[in-house]
Design a protein around this motif. Structure first.
Motif, short mmCIF file in Angstrom:
data_model
loop_
_atom_site.label_atom_id
_atom_site.label_comp_id
_atom_site.label_asym_id
_atom_site.label_seq_id
_atom_site.Cartn_x
_atom_site.Cartn_y
_atom_site.Cartn_z
N ASP A 208 0.83 -1.21 0.00
CA ASP A 208 0.00 0.00 0.00
C ASP A 208 0.87 1.26 0.00
OD1 ASP A 208 -2.39 -1.35 -0.08
OD2 ASP A 208 -2.74 -1.27 2.08
N SER A 209 1.94 1.24 0.79
CA SER A 209 2.85 2.40 0.82
C SER A 209 3.50 2.61 -0.53
CB SER A 209 3.93 2.18 1.89
OG SER A 209 3.36 2.06 3.17
N TRP A 210 3.92 1.54 -1.15
CA TRP A 210 4.53 1.59 -2.48
C TRP A 210 3.57 2.20 -3.50
CZ3 TRP A 210 3.24 -1.27 -6.94
CH2 TRP A 210 4.23 -1.38 -7.92
N ILE A 211 2.31 1.79 -3.45
CA ILE A 211 1.30 2.34 -4.36
C ILE A 211 1.00 3.80 -4.03
CG2 ILE A 211 -1.12 2.19 -5.08
CD1 ILE A 211 -0.88 -0.86 -4.72
N ASN A 212 0.79 4.11 -2.75
CA ASN A 212 0.44 5.46 -2.35
C ASN A 212 1.55 6.46 -2.68
OD1 ASN A 212 -2.02 4.59 -1.35
ND2 ASN A 212 -1.25 4.33 0.74
N GLU A 213 2.80 6.02 -2.54
CA GLU A 213 3.91 6.91 -2.87
C GLU A 213 3.94 7.21 -4.37
OE1 GLU A 213 5.98 8.62 -1.17
OE2 GLU A 213 5.78 7.83 0.86
N TYR A 214 3.53 6.28 -5.18
CA TYR A 214 3.41 6.55 -6.62
C TYR A 214 2.27 7.53 -6.88
CZ TYR A 214 2.04 6.00 -11.47
OH TYR A 214 1.67 6.27 -12.76
N VAL A 215 1.15 7.30 -6.25
CA VAL A 215 -0.03 8.16 -6.46
C VAL A 215 0.28 9.60 -6.09
CG1 VAL A 215 -2.40 8.61 -5.68
CG2 VAL A 215 -1.66 6.26 -6.19
N GLU A 216 1.12 9.82 -5.05
CA GLU A 216 1.44 11.16 -4.59
C GLU A 216 2.26 11.96 -5.60
OE1 GLU A 216 0.55 12.88 -1.78
OE2 GLU A 216 -0.90 11.23 -1.60
N ILE A 217 2.86 11.30 -6.58
CA ILE A 217 3.65 12.01 -7.60
C ILE A 217 2.70 12.71 -8.56
CG2 ILE A 217 5.27 11.75 -9.51
CD1 ILE A 217 6.35 9.25 -8.07
N LYS A 218 2.94 13.98 -8.80
CA LYS A 218 2.12 14.72 -9.75
C LYS A 218 2.41 14.21 -11.15
CE LYS A 218 1.22 19.33 -11.62
NZ LYS A 218 1.64 20.74 -11.62
N LYS A 219 1.35 13.88 -11.89
CA LYS A 219 1.51 13.39 -13.25
C LYS A 219 1.31 14.55 -14.22
CE LYS A 219 1.73 9.36 -11.28
NZ LYS A 219 1.19 9.66 -9.94
N ASN A 220 2.33 14.84 -15.00
CA ASN A 220 2.23 15.90 -16.00
C ASN A 220 1.27 15.49 -17.11
OD1 ASN A 220 4.14 17.49 -14.65
ND2 ASN A 220 5.83 16.47 -15.70
N ARG A 221 0.46 16.45 -17.52
CA ARG A 221 -0.57 16.18 -18.53
C ARG A 221 -0.12 16.66 -19.90
NH1 ARG A 221 -5.60 15.18 -16.23
NH2 ARG A 221 -6.71 16.08 -18.01
N LEU A 222 -0.74 16.09 -20.91
CA LEU A 222 -0.44 16.49 -22.27
C LEU A 222 -1.14 17.80 -22.60
CD1 LEU A 222 -0.84 13.14 -24.24
CD2 LEU A 222 1.26 14.45 -23.98
N LEU A 223 -0.41 18.66 -23.27
CA LEU A 223 -1.02 19.86 -23.84
C LEU A 223 -1.49 19.52 -25.25
CD1 LEU A 223 1.55 22.50 -22.64
CD2 LEU A 223 -0.87 22.51 -22.10
#
Length: 304
Positions: A208-223
């Protein structure tokens, strides 16, 4: 999911087992050293594991996954972690169940649709972490933990490791979460012991920590600029949007950060960042992030 770890077994738990005499005879490429406190350390390898013994205790560092499988491309489950520790105890003839874990890595490999490097620009900033972009990897550090993404096949070739045939022509992205220090605080326990690795609740918490730490990363969106009714006034905006769409928004953010001292005033630098955020069309999620999101979240299906 388990990979590298650091184990420390103190001398109080090694009484009457003769580890100081027995363990060094099992190691290869041994070295002797005497530290400033006058204590002698004997260090060597047991397969891939770095083992060090002294009158203070026993230290073991390395990939438990590789110790069990001979490589760390496969996933080491909770049950396999238990079997690998049992194997290690049998080889060293010592008890490790009540030993402290000083570092623990959780990792998984994913076969991706595109080259691994194409995913990096869409992994943006993360609160309380410093993001470091390198040619073949992305690191996030905060002192206690490290998150990293890299090309597993390329990393293996760089280290001279043999890549399993099934992976050789694949795009293999590896995501790791490393608990680097102060593990009791991070896991909300008085101690983190080797025996905890086999506990189902502990294993679920690490995933769960491994997944949550990924989710916390801001994902850059396509313009995705709309090129209808192009004018000279907005053409440069559309051109910039198309360029960012190709390379990711973090590319533009990094450029502005690198050149922040070249602006005439700090206000001008802030205005540039604001205009970048206001570019038209910053609305579409990258299909590469949709793919990675799906694969990481799917790991929950394999808790056991």
């Amino acid at each position: 999911m388990y990979d590298s770890l650091n184990i420390w077994q103190n001398k109080e738990n090694l009484k009457d087992c003769g580890y100081l005499q027995k363990v060094p005879t099992l190691l290869s490429n041994t070295t002797h050293s005497i530290r400033s406190n006058g204590i002698e350390y004997i260090t060597g390898y047991l397969d891939n594991l770095l083992v060090s013994v002294s009158e203070n205790g026993l230290s073991i560092k390395g990939s438990l996954n590789k110790f069990w499988y001979d490589d760390n491309f496969c996933k080491l489950t909770r049950q396999e972690a238990q079997h690998s520790i049992e194997k290690l105890q049998d080889l060293l003839q010592v008890n490790l169940l009540n030993a402290d874990i000083k570092r623990l890595d959780i990792a998984h490999n994913f076969i991706m649709n595109e080259e691994v490097k194409n995913y990096y620009n869409f992994l943006g900033d993360c609160n309380y972490y410093k993001r470091l972009s390198q040619a073949d990897s992305i690191y996030y550090n905060n002192g206690l933990r490290t998150k990293l993404f890299y090309d597993k096949v390329k990393e293996g070739k760089t280290k001279g490791a043999e890549t399993p045939q099934i992976w050789q022509k694949s795009n293999v992205l590896r995501y790791e979460l490393r608990f680097m220090k102060r593990l009791p605080k991070q896991f909300k326990k008085s101690q983190v012991l080797v025996s905890d690795l086999f506990d189902e609740n502990f294993y679920i918490y690490t995933i769960d920590s491994w997944i949550n730490e990924y989710v916390e990363i801001k994902k850059n969106r396509l313009l995705t600029p709309n090129i209808d009714n192009m004018t000279s006034k907005n053409s440069l905006e559309y051109l910039l949007s198309a360029y960012i769409e190709k390379f990711g928004k973090s590319f533009a953010d990094d450029f502005l950060e690198l050149n922040k001292n070249n602006f005439s005033t700090t206000k001008e630098a802030s205005r540039s960042k604001k205009k970048l955020k206001e570019l038209k069309g910053l609305t579409e999620e990258s299909p590469l992030m949709k793919e990675l999101d799906s694969k990481i979240l799917r790991v929950k299906e394999y808790y056991r």
